[in-house]
Each structure stands twice: as C-alpha cells, then as structure tokens.
Design an enzyme around this catalytic site. Sequence first.
Site, PDB file in Angstrom:
ATOM      1  N   GLN A  10       0.859  -1.184   0.000  1.00  0.00           N
ATOM      2  CA  GLN A  10       0.000   0.000   0.000  1.00  0.00           C
ATOM      3  C   GLN A  10       0.895   1.234   0.000  1.00  0.00           C
ATOM      4  OE1 GLN A  10      -1.923   0.406   3.741  1.00  0.00           O
ATOM      5  NE2 GLN A  10      -3.647   1.590   2.963  1.00  0.00           N
ATOM      6  N   TYR A  57       0.754   4.770   0.486  1.00  0.00           N
ATOM      7  CA  TYR A  57      -0.030   5.899   0.981  1.00  0.00           C
ATOM      8  C   TYR A  57       0.876   6.965   1.611  1.00  0.00           C
ATOM      9  CZ  TYR A  57      -4.729   3.764   0.519  1.00  0.00           C
ATOM     10  OH  TYR A  57      -5.891   3.237   0.052  1.00  0.00           O
ATOM     11  N   SER A  58       1.455   6.656   2.778  1.00  0.00           N
ATOM     12  CA  SER A  58       2.188   7.665   3.553  1.00  0.00           C
ATOM     13  C   SER A  58       3.406   8.175   2.808  1.00  0.00           C
ATOM     14  CB  SER A  58       2.655   7.068   4.885  1.00  0.00           C
ATOM     15  OG  SER A  58       1.554   6.726   5.680  1.00  0.00           O
ATOM     16  N   SER A  91       4.236  -1.299   4.013  1.00  0.00           N
ATOM     17  CA  SER A  91       4.444  -2.636   4.555  1.00  0.00           C
ATOM     18  C   SER A  91       4.416  -3.654   3.430  1.00  0.00           C
ATOM     19  CB  SER A  91       3.430  -2.963   5.653  1.00  0.00           C
ATOM     20  OG  SER A  91       2.150  -2.597   5.268  1.00  0.00           O
ATOM     21  N   GLU A  95      -9.227  -1.510   7.270  1.00  0.00           N
ATOM     22  CA  GLU A  95      -8.109  -1.841   8.133  1.00  0.00           C
ATOM     23  C   GLU A  95      -8.538  -1.872   9.605  1.00  0.00           C
ATOM     24  OE1 GLU A  95      -3.381  -0.657   7.933  1.00  0.00           O
ATOM     25  OE2 GLU A  95      -4.849   0.486   6.821  1.00  0.00           O
ATOM     26  N   SER A 132      -3.120   7.522  13.475  1.00  0.00           N
ATOM     27  CA  SER A 132      -2.648   7.568  14.864  1.00  0.00           C
ATOM     28  C   SER A 132      -3.831   7.743  15.811  1.00  0.00           C
ATOM     29  CB  SER A 132      -1.681   8.738  15.036  1.00  0.00           C
ATOM     30  OG  SER A 132      -2.386   9.954  14.880  1.00  0.00           O
ATOM     31  N   GLU A 167      -4.366  10.081  17.731  1.00  0.00           N
ATOM     32  CA  GLU A 167      -4.842  11.465  17.651  1.00  0.00           C
ATOM     33  C   GLU A 167      -5.804  11.645  16.466  1.00  0.00           C
ATOM     34  OE1 GLU A 167      -1.750  10.475  18.295  1.00  0.00           O
ATOM     35  OE2 GLU A 167      -1.768  11.119  20.384  1.00  0.00           O
TER      36      GLU A 167
END
Lengths: 373, 405
Positions: B119, B121-122, B154, B237, B377, B379
């Site tokens: 994936q 994404y980040s 990952s 997820e 996260s 948060e």
Amino acid sequence: MNFAFSDDQVLLRNSVRAALDEQCTPEHVRAMMDDTRGHGEALWGEMAKLGWLGLPFAEEYGGAGLGLVELCLVQEELGRAAYPGPYFASVVLGGLGLVLGGSAAQKEKWLPAVASGSARLSAALVEESLDWDPAATGATAARSGDGWTLTGVKRFVPWAHVADMVLVPARTPEGLSLFLVAPSSPGVSLRPMVGIDLANRWSEMTLQGVTVKPDALVGQPGAAGSLLEALLRRAAVSASAEMLGAARRCLDLSVEYAKVREQFGQPIGSFQAIRHRCAEMLVAAENAHAAVYYAAWALDAGAEDAAVAASVCKSYVGEAARQVCGDAIQVHGGIGFTWEYDLHLYFKRAKALEPLYGDAEYHRELIARHVVV
Amino acid sequence: MDLNYTPEDIAFRKQVRAWLEQNLPREPIRTLAEHRVWHKKLYEAGYLGMGWPKEYGGGGARPMEQAIVGDEMARANAPAPTNGLGLGIVGPTIVVHGTEAQKQRYLRKILTAEEMWCQLYSEPNAGSDLAALKTSAVDQGDHFVVNGQKIWTSGGAVADWGLLLARTDPKVPKHRGITCFLMNMRQPGVDVRPLKQITGSSEFSEVFMTNARVEESDQIGKLGEGWAIAQTTLGYERGGRSLARVTTYAAQYGSLVNAARRLRRHGRPLSDDPLVRQKLGRIWAELEVERYSALRVLTQLERGEHPGAGGSVTKLSYSEFEKRFMELAEEILGPYGQLTDGAPPEYQLQIDTAVGERGTWAYAYLWSRAGTIYAGSSEIQKNVIGERILGLPKETRADRAGAMR
C-alpha cells in the site's frame, strides 16, 4: 451470537427514557434532595404501573419475568436521570435476594408487594470494615425460642428508612445465614448516612437483640454464603449499569456544551484539547456498555464466565464512569462546578456507587483468583 | 441479545480446528516460498477471502465464519497467511471500487498470493496529514507518469503490485486532487529500500518512484476521488481481526501469568503479591472488555452494518490497551522481558506477534508502539470520533480551501 438489543428491549429502553424524561426531571431530582423521605410517591406509583418494579420476578409473583439485561436497561436509564428512590434497593437487592434464596411463602408474601409498589425492600450487605466478602460478616443471630435474636451493626444500607423489610446477613452456629428484618422492629435503630449524592440515601442500621420469627430466615441456616455472592454479583452489575447511565448523560451534556460554548472566537469543541477528551469519554462509555451487558447476559444465561464477567464489569465501569463524569466537569469548566448546573447530579451518582458492592480492587482480586490463581 | 454461538457456528469452529490440527506446518515457516505454500493451502481450504464474492474466487462467507477462522488460527498459533495488505485492503478496495476488468485481472491472484501487494499511501511529509501527499501522477493519455517518494510501505520488499495514492491535480484543494491507482512494482522506475525499525527488523520499506508508469486502465475510481476511496480502505483496516487479536492477547496473558508464578520478590512468587495481582486483574478486565467489544462489532457486521467511524473507537481502544498490556508484561518480566536472544524457555513468548514471527516479549513490547501510529494515529482516530460520531465542529484549518500549490 447477537450482541444487540432485541426490538422488545429497545422498546423498553425507549419507554423508560420517555417516562423518566417527563417525570424524573432535574427539578424533580432536586426537590427530592430536600425531601425527608427522598422519593416521590407519584413516580413510584408510575413505576409500578409500568411494570418496572416487578421486572425480574416470575409472572406468578406479579412480575414481567424478564432478565438482568432488561433490569440493566432500566438501571442505565435511572442513572441517566439521577433517579432519586429505592428502585435498586427494593427490586435488585431485596427482590433478587428473595428470588435467589427465598422460600415459596416468602416470595409469595413479598414479591407481588414489591412489584405493586406497596412494599419496599433493601439489603444490608456491608459492615464497619467495608469488606464485601460475605464471609466477613460480624453480625450474629442466636436461637431464641423457635426464632432468632440478631445483634450487629450494618452500614450503607440503601433506603432503609423507607424499607418495610431488609435482608440482613448474620452469623449463626451453623454459619452465615440470611434474615428478613423489619426496620420498625424493636431493637433496630437507623441513623442517616448523608453522602455527596443527596438524591440517594443510606443508613447505618444497628440491631440490638432484635427478635425475629422462624419464617424470617431466608434459605437454610449456614447456607447464605453462595446466595450472597450471587446477589452481590447482580448488585455489582446493576450498579454498573446505573453508573454507565450517569456517564452517558455526562458525555451528552459535554458534547452539547462543546458545540455551543465559544472561546477565542470559536466553539470549544473545535479544539483538539476538548474534542480528544470527548472522544476518550466515548470510548470509555462504549467499553463500559459492552462490560455491563456482557455481564448481565452471562448471569442470565448462567455462562461459565459469569462470575468473572461481573467482576470485570464492576471494576471497569466504576473507574470508567468516574473518569467520564470527571472529564465532563473539566470540559464544562466553571459552570460544571456550580450547584445550579445539573452535571454534578450525575457526577455524584457515579461516584457514590463506585465503592459499593465491591470496589475495583475487590473485584480485581476476584478476577485474579480465577485467572492468576 | 444472545452471546451463545449458534450450533452451525460451533460445528464450523470444530471443522476449522480439526483442519488446523491436520494441516498446521510442523516446522516453523521461514522463507517466502514456504509462506506461499501455507497460504495456498489456506486458500484451497476456503479460509482466505472468505467474504469476497464467489465469482472472483471468494467464499461468500458470513463475517462470523471469517472471525472464527481468524480466531482458531490465533488459538493454534498458526502462521498468518502472506499478502496481508492484498487480502485486507487492496482486494476489498477493488471489490468495491474496481472495474469488472480489474476485478477479473487482480482479485484471484491476490487470494492465491501469486501476486503480492503493498500500500503506497504515507509520505515523509504526509503522515497524519495524508491528504498533503505530493507524489504526482501526470496524465499522458493511455498512461500516467509517477514521481515521488512513499514511506511506511508494509510488504514493500516483496510486493509485485502497489495500491497508490497520487496527486493528479495540484491546482485544486488538497483533498480533491488525489487519485487512486494500481501500480506495477516490478519496473525500472520503482526503487524499494527496506526501512529498519526500532525492532531491528524491516517489515516496512521506502519506495522511490522516478518516471514510473501506471496504465490508465489501472486507475481506481474517478480522477480526483482517491481521497474518498482511501477513507474506505482505511475503514477496512479497522476492526476486521478483532476476535483473533484478543485471542492472541489471551495466549500472551497466559504466558505472562506462568512467568509471574516462577518469578519471586521478597521470597514469594509475584503471582502472590497483591500489587501484581491487582495489575494482572486490571489488564485481564481490559482484555475481556476488548473481547466483548469485538463481539459487538461482529454483531454489527453480521447484520450487514458497516461500523464506519465506529471502527475508530475499536482501533483506538485496542491499540492503547496493547501498550498498557505490554508495559505490564515488561514490568513483571524485568530484564527477561528485554531479551531478544538467550531467554530461557519459561520467559520466552512462544506466540507470534501481530505481524512478525519473532516470539519474544521484547519484540512484542516494541511492536506495541506501532499500533497507536499506523492506520491513523490515536490522535487522528480521536479527531474522527469527535467529528463523525459526536458531531463536534471541525477545527478552523487553513489547508481546506486553497489550492495545493
């Protein structure tokens, strides 16, 4: 596997909430805080009429034949309303006590009267030491004639001042036993124990040579230990449901307030400091919900893990509710610390119930006996 | 409300348990090739892609059956299937948003692990603020040219394909200029470098894309709608493995209690120390609450309801719990808990960790720090809960209106 309420259960919750929204307003709660008896006959009569007072009793005793899940639904709503009155004392402590251990004659005499609201019961489950283990009971009952004479001091007996009969554990030569004692009997004296939750009442109950008849004995002499443990579990879970209700109300009030209260030119709910706190409150409330209704179901179903589930519930919900209600004051700021604003009614309800029927440490030790041994 | 399993579910559980007893690998699995063999076996038994449509190789099974398989695998300490991202995120995304051709082309090979997925994404400067991603995809007619850098990918080291979020329109506000693609990782413009984590292992990679090529037919959804699609994949997820996760926690807890019975302080076993008993009692209560909550989520899924933002409640709760649990484990185990090698068997964690295969307490402890960061996260979860469940006002943010550059 289904962890959702049935249509009937949802209906019950909605009707309880609607009735309480109308008849158990914060104004009513405040009026009862100043009332000598502390609860209103009109609401009590309404609760009887709606069938709440006989909810967990068999139909032959004038009850609805429902389980602890339904009882917890009602208790949650009562907590949400900071309900002032002996519902828990009469229906859960006294009523379920007799359901668990009472003779046919005792059930016939008392359960229909509890269900109709004409009698109120309670139970005296703790003494000076605050040890909730029934084995710690210090009060004694000696045989006198064909009956018994009871001596001892009980503390934190809920709504004893309006109770017709109180379940009193006492030690006999055979071991731990349970008796029905009328607070009006000669030798019984009550002293009010006034806590921070003024909408809830407790008494110290002193028994000085109180004579009761043979039919006052609940169950066999010396056989009350397991009955009292079973009752304590149900009391712990029902009280947890009430704490959950108080927490839910505090969360609702906080979210509503955070949407309208403005500081620095915007609603305080837009600040992460407030929003994140509210999110944590929701997580705690949702987890507490799962703990309450799992335990209630497990006790109803006689599941293998019912005893542990009750202790999981009480230890978790007590702290979660305190956290949520305390955070609610913090979200509100100054207004949450005033007598005039209603938040403290729920904050105090949750706090008052937290140490009763076994505090978190008591129940964690019970958990440890199961899983750590 | 009835938390008993149905006779059908009990029978199914027995069947899965018996299959695992028969087929569980006798030797630890080490290589990717061995993993693929085990994966294929699981698929052929009908235990992977259980909820996917049958026409694409799935099993059309109920959520409860999927949860039971996960739970039994955790109970048996069975190796996880490979291609976790493909099964957990990419496949469901293609099922929901893909074209018929994409479904035919990709889904079955995800299930058989013939093609491994990651994936993308980040990015280094787009973590919690994922919509700030800068990797660009420029339309060349029949294909896009991709340039940029991804991180925290990952499975990147073994991936054949990646689910990519890239910016296709820098002139519109940032949430509206992102598109979702399927990108071939086996091409010259894609450079994958392992990222060494605090665990010392490298489950994640950095991925550098230099004039990489993505076919137009591998675009998922419409141009500029990638953000919305990413929201749903993050949703997959959350919450899916909840029952199996709790069963793994329970096995770890059992291992910890055994250690607490052997270790001593002031001459008596730790398991007799009231303070330790309190802490163990607290964590068991929290663990059970996670189990009850998992049953609640399963009920929702069984009724065909998507937990939606409720998944954030689940994820926030279990990931924060896992940190508290592992901190207690370290407290009880003392220096034994930090051994990455040379731990006596009675102080080893014999159980697989969430993603890795190294059964040490030290590894599990370090890994517990990941859960409150990945897939949004704590948060970010709290923001989601505050805005989408509680309806609290969004914060005033400068980045919602203007163009990306």
